[in-house]
Design a protein around this motif. Structure first.
Motif: not given
Length: 369
Positions: A301-310, A327-344
């Motif tokens: 998957x040559x599409x860029x995926x991003x994670x914002x540690x902040x 994994x497939x997909x592209x773009x911001x995947x931060x929500x998959x890692x448990x954000x400060x506001x919850x989720x993941x």
């Protein structure tokens, strides 16, 4: 929470038998206009890997110390994201190890394969196997100077069984512009070799001294040899020269962006079937140490995926957040890692602390089935 690990060293040995085929990796530290980036190619025979969130507040004990040695113990003070290699060992299951990562303080650590070093062993200190050094540093250090001091706290030990060597040296960088190469070349007989800062912020799979001696033979670095072309055999030396040359080109502008990191890593990328390639590039990661955040691409998957540690919540959680590097997909995947506001989302691992064996029962989860 305290985790004591009893690992299957037979599995670990088989895993790193792949290293005997000399897979190549490349890393570069790019700094300009107040920006600081680390870019890394993971060149490995197996494409499988995991992106893992590691949390704070975990008490850990180094795996399987040598007979008579005291294992090093530490508590994770900082959260991090690591990119972990995976390999399936017949009859045993899937095993993994962190290749590199970035913690919430903007400190980066990477392990690259190298010719068999001579590690000092415990030497009266608590012992850490060389494969756990990245984990220890990311867990406990906020900067390169802190990481270099941390090496005084433990004795690095090797793994060599039946002629199979666990062979690593380390590349460190931080948001303040510090950079270091740490290794144990055989001629040092167990004495640590630290280059901070190195002459250039680049490293492949050769020791510092021969790398820079070879670089001096090329145009632009004091010699007369032309810079190796795109179709040159991708040996460690060729990748080191091209890595350094194109890193300097990328830093010639007013600033550096993630595109520059991907540009440099593309210039040293290996593809399956390329003449001289010992292992293909399975994934490429570019880290912004200032923010901190990261982006990666992969062979499937040559599409860029991003994670914002902040945005991540690194407080202790019984859940382990991870994602397939391919994994497939592209773009911001931060929500998959448990954000400060919850989720993941939970992704199937039962542990993520350092090197470990993933039992065969989790194979379906790991492959997203």
């Amino acid at each position: 929470m305290k985790i004591r690990r009893q690992y299957f060293f037979t599995a670990l040995v088989l895993f790193f038998m792949f290293a005997e085929q000399a897979p190549g990796c490349s890393v570069s530290f790019l700094e300009a206009g107040g920006q600081a980036l680390a870019a890394r190619n993971m060149d490995w025979p197996e494409p499988d890997g995991r992106v893992i969130k590691n949390v704070r507040g975990i008490e850990k004990t180094a795996m399987m110390p040598p007979e008579g040695a005291i294992p090093y113990t530490w508590t994770s003070a900082y959260g991090s994201i690591t990119f972990d290699m995976l390999a399936q060992v017949p009859g045993i299951g899937i095993i993994n190890a962190p290749g590199c990562g970035l913690n919430e303080k903007g400190f980066y650590a990477a392990a690259l394969f190298v010719d068999p070093p001579e590690y000092p062993g415990p030497g009266g200190k608590p012992a850490v196997r060389c494969g756990e050094v990245v984990r220890v540093l990311l867990d406990t250090c906020a900067s390169v100077p802190e990481a270099l001091e941390k090496f005084n706290d433990f004795g690095v030990t090797e793994l060599s069984i039946s002629g199979v060597n666990f062979r690593l040296h380390w590349f460190l960088a931080d948001r303040n512009g510090n950079c270091a190469i740490v290794e144990f070349p055989p001629e040092n007989h167990g004495v640590i070799s630290v280059h901070t800062p190195p002459q250039y912020g680049t490293m492949t799979n050769s020791y510092y001294d021969p790398s820079y001696a070879g670089l001096a033979l090329y145009e632009g670095f004091g010699g007369s040899l032309p810079i190796p072309p795109e179709d040159a055999v991708r040996t460690s030396m060729v990748r080191f020269v091209r890595n350094t040359w194109f890193s300097l080109e990328a830093m010639a502008g007013e600033t550096v962006e993630k595109d520059d990191g991907f540009f440099v890593m593309d210039k040293v990328k290996q593809t399956e079937g390329t003449t001289g390639s010992q292992s293909r590039t399975d994934w490429t990661i570019v880290y912004d140490l200032k923010k901190p955040d990261l982006a990666w691409t992969a062979i499937k998957n040559n599409s860029r995926r991003t994670i914002d540690l902040r945005r991540l919540d690194f407080n202790f959680s019984p859940e382990v957040y991870s994602m397939d590097i391919q994994s497939p997909g592209a773009g911001d995947v931060t929500t998959a890692f448990g954000e400060k506001s919850g989720g993941g989302c939970r992704a199937g691992f039962t542990s993520s602390w350092g090197l470990f064996l993933v039992v065969p029962a989790t194979l379906a989860a790991l492959r997203g089935k």
